[in-house]
Design a protein around this motif. Structure first.
Motif, PDB file in Angstrom:
ATOM      1  N   LYS A 183     -10.506  -8.508  -3.248  1.00  0.00           N
ATOM      2  CA  LYS A 183     -11.126  -8.104  -3.822  1.00  0.00           C
ATOM      3  C   LYS A 183     -10.788  -7.270  -4.709  1.00  0.00           C
ATOM      4  CE  LYS A 183     -14.906 -11.232  -3.491  1.00  0.00           C
ATOM      5  NZ  LYS A 183     -14.319 -12.658  -3.710  1.00  0.00           N
ATOM      6  N   LEU A 184      -9.778  -6.162  -4.527  1.00  0.00           N
ATOM      7  CA  LEU A 184      -8.773  -5.288  -5.003  1.00  0.00           C
ATOM      8  C   LEU A 184      -7.977  -5.491  -6.497  1.00  0.00           C
ATOM      9  CD1 LEU A 184      -8.556  -2.962  -2.067  1.00  0.00           C
ATOM     10  CD2 LEU A 184     -10.394  -3.225  -3.531  1.00  0.00           C
ATOM     11  N   ASN A 190       0.870  -1.221  -0.331  1.00  0.00           N
ATOM     12  CA  ASN A 190       0.533   0.267   0.532  1.00  0.00           C
ATOM     13  C   ASN A 190       0.731   1.303  -0.193  1.00  0.00           C
ATOM     14  OD1 ASN A 190       0.709   0.533   2.826  1.00  0.00           O
ATOM     15  ND2 ASN A 190      -1.036  -0.596   3.513  1.00  0.00           N
ATOM     16  N   ASP A 191       0.360   2.263  -0.448  1.00  0.00           N
ATOM     17  CA  ASP A 191       0.756   3.327  -0.265  1.00  0.00           C
ATOM     18  C   ASP A 191       2.136   3.815   1.476  1.00  0.00           C
ATOM     19  OD1 ASP A 191      -1.529   4.576   1.945  1.00  0.00           O
ATOM     20  OD2 ASP A 191      -2.109   5.723   0.324  1.00  0.00           O
ATOM     21  N   LYS A 192       1.331   3.263   1.874  1.00  0.00           N
ATOM     22  CA  LYS A 192       2.321   3.478   3.827  1.00  0.00           C
ATOM     23  C   LYS A 192       3.812   2.066   3.585  1.00  0.00           C
ATOM     24  CE  LYS A 192      -1.401   4.859   6.316  1.00  0.00           C
ATOM     25  NZ  LYS A 192      -2.582   4.266   7.460  1.00  0.00           N
ATOM     26  N   GLY A 193       4.147   1.523   2.475  1.00  0.00           N
ATOM     27  CA  GLY A 193       4.779   0.472   2.179  1.00  0.00           C
ATOM     28  C   GLY A 193       4.657  -0.882   3.136  1.00  0.00           C
ATOM     29  N   LYS A 236      -2.881  -9.172 -10.539  1.00  0.00           N
ATOM     30  CA  LYS A 236      -1.258  -8.769 -11.055  1.00  0.00           C
ATOM     31  C   LYS A 236       0.067  -9.480 -10.216  1.00  0.00           C
ATOM     32  CE  LYS A 236      -3.734  -4.538 -10.855  1.00  0.00           C
ATOM     33  NZ  LYS A 236      -3.379  -2.814 -10.225  1.00  0.00           N
ATOM     34  N   LEU A 237      -0.129  -9.832  -9.213  1.00  0.00           N
ATOM     35  CA  LEU A 237       0.783 -10.855  -8.667  1.00  0.00           C
ATOM     36  C   LEU A 237       1.083 -12.327  -9.438  1.00  0.00           C
ATOM     37  CD1 LEU A 237       1.204 -10.722  -4.679  1.00  0.00           C
ATOM     38  CD2 LEU A 237       2.523  -8.884  -6.470  1.00  0.00           C
ATOM     39  N   ILE A 238      -0.113 -12.922  -9.557  1.00  0.00           N
ATOM     40  CA  ILE A 238      -0.306 -14.228 -10.116  1.00  0.00           C
ATOM     41  C   ILE A 238       0.339 -14.317 -11.846  1.00  0.00           C
ATOM     42  CG2 ILE A 238      -1.842 -15.974 -11.426  1.00  0.00           C
ATOM     43  CD1 ILE A 238      -3.071 -16.047  -8.822  1.00  0.00           C
ATOM     44  N   LYS A 239      -0.101 -12.860 -12.367  1.00  0.00           N
ATOM     45  CA  LYS A 239       0.392 -12.705 -13.852  1.00  0.00           C
ATOM     46  C   LYS A 239       1.848 -12.563 -14.056  1.00  0.00           C
ATOM     47  CE  LYS A 239      -4.090 -11.049 -15.638  1.00  0.00           C
ATOM     48  NZ  LYS A 239      -4.985  -9.302 -16.173  1.00  0.00           N
ATOM     49  N   THR A 262      -3.391 -12.538   0.826  1.00  0.00           N
ATOM     50  CA  THR A 262      -4.335 -11.184   0.632  1.00  0.00           C
ATOM     51  C   THR A 262      -4.239 -10.628   1.653  1.00  0.00           C
ATOM     52  OG1 THR A 262      -4.455 -11.099  -1.977  1.00  0.00           O
ATOM     53  CG2 THR A 262      -5.544  -9.614  -0.417  1.00  0.00           C
ATOM     54  N   HIS A 263      -4.071 -10.138   2.399  1.00  0.00           N
ATOM     55  CA  HIS A 263      -4.131  -8.721   3.583  1.00  0.00           C
ATOM     56  C   HIS A 263      -6.011  -8.480   3.491  1.00  0.00           C
ATOM     57  CE1 HIS A 263      -5.178  -5.852   6.288  1.00  0.00           C
ATOM     58  NE2 HIS A 263      -4.450  -5.650   7.242  1.00  0.00           N
TER      59      HIS A 263
END
Length: 104
Positions: free
Chosen positions: A66-67, A37-40, A72-75, A60-61
């Motif tokens: 569902k986002l 996320n944007d907080k690292g 994306k990681l699988i791809k 996934t946290h």
């Protein structure tokens, strides 16, 4: 490991020491992918094996499910394999009672 503490109850047979070793190995061999996320902070983590052609861990946290992060990681992981490779997904360890199929 902060991320893993949040999701570990979703994994039957989770053993912290074994997971730490696997995580270290995957990081060293560039077989670990993470979304942040944007907080690292890690929001999604994927571990895989090129040798075994396996997706070995994906979580996934809860606040980020569902986002599309896992997709994306699988791809991205697929790009580490050759075209035509068949990738297996490990769902349970063989010793785990939760992994034994139930008869109906």
């Amino acid at each position: 490991m902060k991320f893993v503490e949040i999701v570990k109850t979703d994994f039957a047979g989770y053993k912290e020491e074994e997971f730490r070793k696997a995580l270290k190995y995957c990081i060293e061999n560039k077989e670990a992918l993470a979304a942040m996320n944007d907080k690292g902070e890690i929001t999604c983590l994927l571990l895989f094996s090129r040798t075994e052609k396996e997706l070995q861990f994906l979580a996934t946290h809860p606040d980020y499910r569902k986002l599309g992060a896992a997709k994306k990681l699988i791809k991205k992981m697929i790009l580490a394999f050759k075209p035509g490779d068949q990738i297996q997904v490990v769902t349970f360890t063989s010793e785990d009672k939760k992994g034994i199929a139930h008869s109906i």
